[in-house]
Design a protein around this motif. Structure first.
Motif, PDB file in Angstrom:
ATOM      1  N   GLY A  51     -69.147 -79.923  -8.871  1.00  0.00           N
ATOM      2  CA  GLY A  51     -69.750 -78.889  -9.707  1.00  0.00           C
ATOM      3  C   GLY A  51     -70.374 -77.757  -8.923  1.00  0.00           C
ATOM      4  O   GLY A  51     -70.551 -76.652  -9.443  1.00  0.00           O
ATOM      5  N   ALA A  52     -70.712 -77.993  -7.663  1.00  0.00           N
ATOM      6  CA  ALA A  52     -71.308 -76.962  -6.811  1.00  0.00           C
ATOM      7  C   ALA A  52     -70.254 -76.138  -6.080  1.00  0.00           C
ATOM      8  O   ALA A  52     -70.596 -75.261  -5.276  1.00  0.00           O
ATOM      9  N   VAL A  53     -68.982 -76.404  -6.360  1.00  0.00           N
ATOM     10  CA  VAL A  53     -67.875 -75.807  -5.609  1.00  0.00           C
ATOM     11  C   VAL A  53     -66.936 -75.072  -6.561  1.00  0.00           C
ATOM     12  O   VAL A  53     -66.686 -75.509  -7.679  1.00  0.00           O
ATOM     13  N   LEU A  54     -66.406 -73.924  -6.113  1.00  0.00           N
ATOM     14  CA  LEU A  54     -65.321 -73.245  -6.820  1.00  0.00           C
ATOM     15  C   LEU A  54     -64.158 -73.076  -5.850  1.00  0.00           C
ATOM     16  O   LEU A  54     -64.361 -72.688  -4.693  1.00  0.00           O
ATOM     17  N   PHE A  55     -62.948 -73.376  -6.325  1.00  0.00           N
ATOM     18  CA  PHE A  55     -61.743 -73.289  -5.506  1.00  0.00           C
ATOM     19  C   PHE A  55     -60.806 -72.211  -6.019  1.00  0.00           C
ATOM     20  O   PHE A  55     -60.747 -71.955  -7.230  1.00  0.00           O
ATOM     21  N   ARG A  56     -60.029 -71.656  -5.132  1.00  0.00           N
ATOM     22  CA  ARG A  56     -58.799 -70.996  -5.566  1.00  0.00           C
ATOM     23  C   ARG A  56     -57.871 -72.113  -6.057  1.00  0.00           C
ATOM     24  O   ARG A  56     -57.676 -73.116  -5.368  1.00  0.00           O
ATOM     25  N   THR A  57     -57.321 -71.949  -7.219  1.00  0.00           N
ATOM     26  CA  THR A  57     -56.511 -73.023  -7.808  1.00  0.00           C
ATOM     27  C   THR A  57     -55.336 -73.400  -6.917  1.00  0.00           C
ATOM     28  O   THR A  57     -55.022 -74.587  -6.743  1.00  0.00           O
ATOM     29  N   SER A  58     -54.689 -72.415  -6.324  1.00  0.00           N
ATOM     30  CA  SER A  58     -53.540 -72.719  -5.459  1.00  0.00           C
ATOM     31  C   SER A  58     -53.963 -73.578  -4.274  1.00  0.00           C
ATOM     32  O   SER A  58     -53.198 -74.443  -3.817  1.00  0.00           O
ATOM     33  N   THR A  59     -55.184 -73.373  -3.787  1.00  0.00           N
ATOM     34  CA  THR A  59     -55.666 -74.118  -2.625  1.00  0.00           C
ATOM     35  C   THR A  59     -55.959 -75.568  -2.970  1.00  0.00           C
ATOM     36  O   THR A  59     -55.545 -76.493  -2.256  1.00  0.00           O
ATOM     37  N   ILE A  60     -56.658 -75.800  -4.068  1.00  0.00           N
ATOM     38  CA  ILE A  60     -56.991 -77.193  -4.405  1.00  0.00           C
ATOM     39  C   ILE A  60     -55.745 -77.962  -4.836  1.00  0.00           C
ATOM     40  O   ILE A  60     -55.581 -79.132  -4.499  1.00  0.00           O
ATOM     41  N   ARG A  61     -54.834 -77.310  -5.551  1.00  0.00           N
ATOM     42  CA  ARG A  61     -53.636 -78.033  -5.984  1.00  0.00           C
ATOM     43  C   ARG A  61     -52.763 -78.434  -4.802  1.00  0.00           C
ATOM     44  O   ARG A  61     -52.104 -79.480  -4.830  1.00  0.00           O
ATOM     45  N   ALA A  62     -52.774 -77.625  -3.750  1.00  0.00           N
ATOM     46  CA  ALA A  62     -51.994 -77.970  -2.563  1.00  0.00           C
ATOM     47  C   ALA A  62     -52.555 -79.200  -1.851  1.00  0.00           C
ATOM     48  O   ALA A  62     -51.827 -79.877  -1.111  1.00  0.00           O
ATOM     49  N   ALA A  63     -53.846 -79.494  -2.098  1.00  0.00           N
ATOM     50  CA  ALA A  63     -54.490 -80.630  -1.439  1.00  0.00           C
ATOM     51  C   ALA A  63     -54.508 -81.897  -2.289  1.00  0.00           C
ATOM     52  O   ALA A  63     -54.909 -82.957  -1.804  1.00  0.00           O
ATOM     53  N   LEU A  64     -54.118 -81.813  -3.556  1.00  0.00           N
ATOM     54  CA  LEU A  64     -54.128 -82.979  -4.438  1.00  0.00           C
ATOM     55  C   LEU A  64     -53.213 -84.079  -3.899  1.00  0.00           C
ATOM     56  O   LEU A  64     -52.283 -83.795  -3.133  1.00  0.00           O
ATOM     57  N   PRO A  65     -53.464 -85.344  -4.283  1.00  0.00           N
ATOM     58  CA  PRO A  65     -54.365 -85.796  -5.343  1.00  0.00           C
ATOM     59  C   PRO A  65     -55.740 -86.177  -4.809  1.00  0.00           C
ATOM     60  O   PRO A  65     -55.937 -86.332  -3.604  1.00  0.00           O
ATOM     61  N   TRP A  66     -56.696 -86.346  -5.724  1.00  0.00           N
ATOM     62  CA  TRP A  66     -57.930 -87.048  -5.397  1.00  0.00           C
ATOM     63  C   TRP A  66     -57.538 -88.504  -5.162  1.00  0.00           C
ATOM     64  O   TRP A  66     -56.739 -89.068  -5.904  1.00  0.00           O
ATOM     65  N   LEU A  67     -58.083 -89.130  -4.130  1.00  0.00           N
ATOM     66  CA  LEU A  67     -57.638 -90.459  -3.728  1.00  0.00           C
ATOM     67  C   LEU A  67     -58.589 -91.550  -4.218  1.00  0.00           C
ATOM     68  O   LEU A  67     -59.781 -91.548  -3.893  1.00  0.00           O
ATOM     69  N   HIS A  68     -58.046 -92.490  -4.969  1.00  0.00           N
ATOM     70  CA  HIS A  68     -58.830 -93.609  -5.477  1.00  0.00           C
ATOM     71  C   HIS A  68     -59.457 -94.408  -4.333  1.00  0.00           C
ATOM     72  O   HIS A  68     -60.606 -94.861  -4.420  1.00  0.00           O
ATOM     73  N   GLU A  69     -58.698 -94.586  -3.239  1.00  0.00           N
ATOM     74  CA  GLU A  69     -59.184 -95.410  -2.136  1.00  0.00           C
ATOM     75  C   GLU A  69     -60.361 -94.779  -1.394  1.00  0.00           C
ATOM     76  O   GLU A  69     -61.021 -95.448  -0.586  1.00  0.00           O
ATOM     77  N   ALA A  70     -60.653 -93.517  -1.657  1.00  0.00           N
ATOM     78  CA  ALA A  70     -61.796 -92.854  -1.008  1.00  0.00           C
ATOM     79  C   ALA A  70     -63.132 -93.313  -1.582  1.00  0.00           C
ATOM     80  O   ALA A  70     -64.184 -93.062  -0.989  1.00  0.00           O
ATOM     81  N   GLY A  71     -63.115 -93.972  -2.725  1.00  0.00           N
ATOM     82  CA  GLY A  71     -64.341 -94.526  -3.279  1.00  0.00           C
ATOM     83  C   GLY A  71     -65.398 -93.470  -3.543  1.00  0.00           C
ATOM     84  O   GLY A  71     -65.146 -92.468  -4.214  1.00  0.00           O
ATOM     85  N   TYR A  72     -66.598 -93.690  -2.982  1.00  0.00           N
ATOM     86  CA  TYR A  72     -67.716 -92.783  -3.223  1.00  0.00           C
ATOM     87  C   TYR A  72     -67.553 -91.427  -2.532  1.00  0.00           C
ATOM     88  O   TYR A  72     -68.344 -90.518  -2.792  1.00  0.00           O
ATOM     89  N   VAL A  73     -66.579 -91.282  -1.656  1.00  0.00           N
ATOM     90  CA  VAL A  73     -66.372 -89.997  -0.983  1.00  0.00           C
ATOM     91  C   VAL A  73     -65.087 -89.334  -1.472  1.00  0.00           C
ATOM     92  O   VAL A  73     -64.469 -88.549  -0.759  1.00  0.00           O
TER      93      VAL A  73
END
Length: 284
Positions: A166-188
């Motif tokens: 919530g404290a972060v804003l991304f360029r959509t193209s930038t965050i989508r290139a880095a997806l996915p959010w990883l389940h195995e990352a747990g709390y991080v």
């Protein structure tokens, strides 16, 4: 000439968001930015909180409901993919945005095209909204920061200096290139994605408070503090292995050591808050 206002997507993934969901959505809709959509992605909730959103009657609000429960990280990925904006912010369903934060961060990204991510400071609040800490985050970073340096600075610190999504804003193209959010990352799960984003872009560090992070009752435990520390150490080792040019052996060792220290400090804070909560209940 008036500067154009590209669409901003504020995406809110939720599973049983409870009483705080509607306040989070309101904090998004109350932004003064003229061109935004708020997209709620409901992950098989059963508590009825999503049903209350019809009260808001705002054409900028979209609610997408899914009946099959999937891992939270997968729902975060689905949320980011659902937005249509040039810029994307993911807001957790119990956190809040400060007034004007979207306009401020869109302006920053417009003025600094080499930055694909802007992060601000956040306020830490309890479940009842009372303040734990007025301003937190960024570890002294300010202005444009090289992406690799931002990664190293965070991991050397042994904790998440960038804040919650919530404290972060991304360029959509930038965050989508880095997806996915990883389940195995747990709390991080958030920091892990931030690291992947910053391997290809720079950060703008904004010292303004732009969001409020709500610390839930379930997070006040030594067990959670230990899991957070373990997961952050996993991220340090992962980054050292995948990007030795960014994180040196010395940096990684420092990060692991500070991660252990943060675990002790976090456990002490959690114990104090838990004691305060019990005493308040007894007094009531």
């Amino acid at each position: 000439m008036t500067q154009p206002s590209p669409l901003v997507s504020i995406v809110i993934p939720v599973h049983n968001g409870g009483e705080h969901l509607i306040d989070s959505v309101r904090s998004a809709l109350d932004q003064d930015y003229p061109n935004l959509e708020v997209v709620v992605i409901d992950n098989a909730s059963t508590d009825g909180a999503v049903d209350l959103l019809h009260r808001l009657e705002d054409p900028r609000l979209q609610v997408h409901r899914y009946d099959e429960l999937i891992p939270a990280a997968d729902n975060w990925t689905r949320a980011v993919q659902a937005g249509k904006g040039t810029y994307t912010k993911l807001l957790c369903a119990d956190d809040l945005l400060e007034p004007g934060c979207v306009s401020r961060h869109v302006q920053i990204l417009h003025e600094h095209p080499t930055c694909g991510m802007v992060a601000g400071r956040r306020r830490l609040i309890r479940e009842d909204g009372s303040v734990i800490k007025q301003s937190w985050g960024l570890d002294g970073l300010s202005g444009a920061v090289n992406g690799s340096e931002a990664i190293a600075r965070c991991l050397r610190a042994g904790g998440n200096i960038f804040g919650e999504p919530g404290a972060v804003l991304f360029r959509t193209s930038t965050i989508r290139a880095a997806l996915p959010w990883l389940h195995e990352a747990g709390y991080v799960v958030d920091v892990d994605l931030f690291v992947r984003v910053l391997t290809s872009t720079d950060l703008w560090a904004d010292q303004s408070v732009v969001a409020a992070f709500r610390v839930s009752t379930g997070q006040w435990s030594a067990r959670v503090a230990g899991a957070q520390s373990q997961d952050f150490s996993w991220l340090i080792s992962k980054t050292r292995r995948e990007h030795p040019e960014i994180l040196s052996t010395v940096d990684a060792a420092r990060g692991h050591a500070l991660c252990r220290i943060r675990r002790v400090l976090r456990s002490a804070l959690y114990a104090r808050e838990a004691y305060s909560k019990r005493r308040h209940r007894t007094a009531g």
